[in-house]
Design an enzyme around this catalytic site. Structure first.
Site: not given
Ligand SMILES: Cc1cc2nc3c(=O)[nH]c(=O)nc-3n(C[C@H](O)[C@H](O)[C@H](O)COP(=O)(O)OP(=O)(O)OC[C@H]3O[C@@H](n4cnc5c(N)ncnc54)[C@H](O)[C@@H]3O)c2cc1C
Ligand code: SF4
Ligand code: SF4
Ligand code: FES
Lengths: 248, 598
Positions: B98, B214, B233, B235, B279, B391, B402, B407-408
């Protein structure tokens, strides 16, 4: 490459018929028509959102990822189940687009149905890995062949397109439905799992796999191209032979 | 991850505006980084160095070291929970290359002629653990499955509207039940915000509609700072116009970008890592090609080519130079990507290259947190009871940019740490009292919106915000464009005050929620632009054309943006955490600042 992206092939006037239901007004669902100018590369979801944003903000639908990976926007589109974000305008026949909620689950508002019965069925099949042996300090080993055995059913996004296309499910909401069986399959055939027998027991119940009459609706509805009926057959087979081994 | 961890010890509830399996983590494609060394030599120290350099040295170094060290055990943990990683022939977790993930080149020779293999100090390494190109889906499913197994309570489709803050402590949240419109008060000993990113601020984005920031926005309105918001970032490889992501795994597996003249332009911008440079570097290169008129057909996009014959010609796949690849191999490695291109572009990437452009992807900035996920109200003090991970948080392990797959691993490592910390805290303290009507402010805001007639469609304001952020606060910025963005956002915030909702109902009033989400994005946009204006240097993803160089004397520090009423946002700074080591009797930085070149 042909410059497909830049070729603005011009927009097309669609008549969009949507089955509406407003619980606060009560009464029966009614059909409402909207006119939308859509680009051939637009998704059906774009068309619906353009109605919501420009014509009627009250239109109820779920959406999130907009590219077929989150499973939010299952609906009946021109009579067939699918994700609105995975169907492009240029694949539609004719100039009328008919959209209604998926069948077999209670409608809450417009295109939004109550997903709780669906998730309850999913939860009923123990959709999680069970392995009570103390884990090694690194990964458990699994060969690429063992891993391939259940690859397809790991793709499920719980969108309910399959279950709500299934005639036995329409007739009997207690039937666990294809999606739950797909998720049971995902673990039954995972070499690391130890609860296959319990899951098979659950699915052997009167509302389990034997409700399936192999109508194949579910397979053609699945937006993840999972061979749902095949997975169900494999589960039935395991039940009859009591074996989940690779060579069966 | 945090919920799973906390629920082992204390009563835990998850409040989510989407069904949890709909979260955008499910869209993550390429993989999750950890130096397992399953396929070649690697170490967490290599990973830490890459992370710090990738972040253009704005990374907090202790946090980065913990990330890379604990990554390894977290991956095994996920595997034990059932995550179906792809496997190597000997049954171990498979890994791929990567962007920006490297190890020292064993054949390195500083005197070797430029361009030769031996001239490269570092070479790509297979560090990203993957499950085809749907790793995020598998992580999300596995964690949700384990939460079900453990009996975590879920409040699905409850949308958080406000935090309950009393005596400087966080004591719960207010949320609206989307199906009924009822407001609910959650009284809690500790609260963790994991609301994900906010890419919907920009016109072209890989982010889901639900990603509206939010959590950070609500905290910002309560006076909490947002850290490093200027670092957003882009991409490099989003589907042209739609922004849907085509994973970096495409290039990790050998895919190559070409301009309108059929030239592999990354050779000019990053002679060593080429298409696998980080990136920010790739996105800027695409913009520069387009500006120079070298986009495809002179337009604003370039091509990404993952055809087997192209990889064989350039010997770019990880199987090279020993072996060629065929289309079957490509299909097996990147099935979902290929399907996206077929569905949304009408292009078959096995036969043709795909049109791509940079897409708004990941927020390096967010709520300032420490190693236990505790949110800070300023450069020193925590807000007791308030945590953040994922995030929405800024630790900062990603600094100014990043690396892919980091991120994962951040979600998992720091989700687990914060889950533990908040369970500790909750088992130590009593419930503290909350006011009689903590929902009053949220209720008043909703009543206001419902009480006003619809004057203009809210979606028009959103479109204007997205356009100005993309054009004036995007990949390249200058004082002039940023001032324009600042004024536009201030103007939009004024118009926002007059918006009304067309739908006056209570059940699934998603129009109302979309307006509230827009309000959140506008606040975050304000903080982003203010931080970008204040940082008069270029670093990582923040590229000021009027200040093209990194300025470590003035800006080797994190920004903190505070809400400041009509004035917009006020920007303060805090130090970067630097590790020192003893060398020849002297204390020297373990990761000396260097010019970032790939
Ligand atoms: C297309 C794509 C591909 C990616 N690929 C990779 C990868 O291969 N490797 C890597 O490391 N990273 C990757 N990333 C980045 C990574 O996936 C994200 O940064 C990460 O998944 C974010 O996870 P999270 O748990 O912070 O948020 P999310 O998974 O987005 O979850 C947010 C949660 O918060 C809840 N929520 C939001 N607002 C509210 C509210 N007001 N009230 C109640 N609930 C709320 C939502 O319902 C949701 O459940 C990618 C990102 C994208 C967009
Ligand atoms: S094959 Fe079985 S589960 Fe699928 S639709 Fe037909 S009856 Fe239902
Ligand atoms: S099996 Fe397919 S159709 Fe059924 S829920 Fe899963 S993804 Fe949807
Ligand atoms: S919006 Fe996510 S699947 Fe359609």
């Amino acid at each position: 490459m042909a410059d497909t992206m830049a070729a603005d092939a011009g927009t097309r006037r669609l008549t969009v018929r949507i089955k509406r239901y407003d619980p606060e007004q009560g009464g029966e669902p009614r059909w409402q028509e909207f006119q939308v100018d859509a680009h051939p590369m637009d998704r059906v979801l774009d068309v619906l959102l353009s109605i919501k944003w420009n014509q009627d903000e009250a239109l109820g639908l779920r959406r999130s990822c907009a590219h077929g990976v989150c499973g939010s926007d299952a609906m009946r589109i021109n009579g067939k189940n699918g994700l609105a974000c995975k169907l492009l305008v240029n694949t539609l026949q004719g100039d009328v687009l008919t959209v209604e909620p998926i069948l077999g689950l209670p409608v809450i508002k417009d295109l939004i149905v109550d997903m709780k019965p669906f998730f309850d069925h999913y939860k009923s099949v123990m959709p999680y890995l069970v392995n009570d042996d103390p884990p090694p300090t690194t990964e458990r080993l699994q060969s690429p062949e063992e891993r391939a055995r259940f690859d397809e059913t790991t793709k499920c996004i719980l969108c309910a397109c399959c279950t709500t296309a299934c005639p036995p499910f329409w007739g009997n909401e207690k039937y666990v439905g294809p999606a739950a069986i797909v998720n049971a399959h995902r673990f039954i055939f995972d070499s690391r799992d130890q609860a296959a027998a319990e899951r098979l027991e659950i699915l052997n119940d009167g509302e389990g796999v034997w409700r399936c009459r192999t109508v194949f609706n579910c397979t053609s509805a699945c937006p993840r191209d999972i061979h749902v009926t095949k997975a169900i057959q494999e589960v039935k087979h395991a039940m009859l032979t009591g074996s989940t081994s690779l060579n069966d | 991850m945090a919920a799973l961890e906390a629920s082992r010890r204390v009563g835990t509830a998850v409040v989510s505006k989407l069904y949890p399996t709909r979260s955008h983590t499910g869209a993550a494609q390429g993989g999750i980084a950890a130096a397992l060394a399953n396929l070649e030599d690697d170490s967490w120290e290599n990973h830490a160095y890459d992370t710090i350099k990738g972040g253009d040295f704005l990374v907090d170094q202790t946090a980065a070291e913990i990330l890379c060290r604990e990554a390894v055990e977290c991956i095994y943990d996920l595997e034990h929970m059932g995550l179906p990683f792809d496997r190597t022939v000997d049954g171990r977790i498979s890994q791929r290359r990567f962007g920006g993930h490297t190890k020292p080149n064993p054949k390195y020779d500083p005197s070797a002629p430029a361009g030769t293999e031996a001239a490269k100090p570092r070479i790509p390494v297979m560090r990203s653990c993957h499950s085809a190109d749907r790793t995020g889906h598998m992580i999300l499913q596995t964690l949700y499955q384990q939460c079900i197994k453990q009996g975590v309570a879920f409040f699905d489709e409850f949308h958080m509207l406000d935090l309950i803050l009393e005596d400087g402590e966080c004591r719960g949240i207010v949320a609206i039940e989307i199906a009924t419109g009822a407001l609910h008060v959650f009284h809690a000993k500790s609260v963790l915000l994991a609301t994900g990113g906010f890419g919907r601020m920009f016109k072209v984005s890989s982010n889901a509609y639900a990603l509206t920031g939010d959590g950070p926005a609500i905290a910002y309105r309560h006076g909490m700072p947002l850290e490093d918001m200027e670092f957003y970032q882009f991409h490099p490889t989003g589907i042209y116009r739609l922004g849907i992501l085509l994973s970096e795994a495409c290039r990790g597996d050998g895919g190559i970008m070409f301009n309108g003249q059929g030239e592999r332009f990354m050779e000019r911008y990053a002679p060593n890592l080429k298409d696998l440079a980080s990136r920010d570097v790739c996105s800027r290169s695409i913009y520069q090609e387009v500006r120079a008129g070298r986009g495809i057909g002179g337009k604003d996009y370039v091509h990404l080519d993952i055809r087997a014959e192209t990889m064989n010609k350039y010997k770019s796949s990880p199987l090279h130079p020993d072996q060629n690849v065929d289309s079957h191999w490509v299909e097996k490695r990147l099935p979902d990507i290929i399907e996206f291109a077929r569905t949304y572009l009408g292009v078959d990437p096995i036969k043709e290259p795909m049109p791509i452009q940079p897409t708004a992807h990941y927020a390096m900035g967010g709520l300032p947190t420490d190693l236990d996920g505790r949110v800070h109200r300023n450069a020193r003090d925590v807000v007791p009871g308030l945590y953040s991970a994922g995030e929405s948080a800024c630790l900062s392990v990603h600094g100014a940019n990043r690396l892919g797959t980091n991120s994962l691993v951040d979600l998992v490592v720091y989700g687990r740490r914060s889950g533990r910390a908040m369970a500790d805290y909750a088992s130590r303290v009593e419930f503290h009292s909350i006011p009689a009507h903590p929902e009053a402010a949220a209720k008043a805001a909703i009543d206001d919106l419902l009480g006003r007639p619809r004057t203009e469609p809210w979606a028009r304001l959103r479109d204007e915000m997205q356009a100005t952020m993309m054009d004036h606060c995007g990949v390249f910025r200058t004082e002039e464009t940023l001032v324009k963005a600042r004024d536009d956002i201030a103007n939009l915030k004024q118009r926002y005050q007059r918006l009304g909702v067309q739908d006056k109902g209570s059940v699934f009033n998603t129009g109302l929620l979309e307006i509230l989400e827009l309000g959140n994005l506008l606040d975050l946009a304000e903080a982003t632009v203010a931080s970008a204006l204040a940082r008069r240097e270029s670093r990582g993803a923040h590229s000021r054309e009027d200040f093209p160089n990194r300025d470590d004397n003035a800006f080797f520090k994190h920004s903190l943006a505070f809400a400041n009423g009509q004035e917009g946002a006020r920007v303060e700074y805090k130090d970067v955490d630097v590790i020192h080591v003893e060398k020849d009797g002297e204390r020297v930085p373990k990761y000396p600042l260097e010019v970032r070149k790939y």
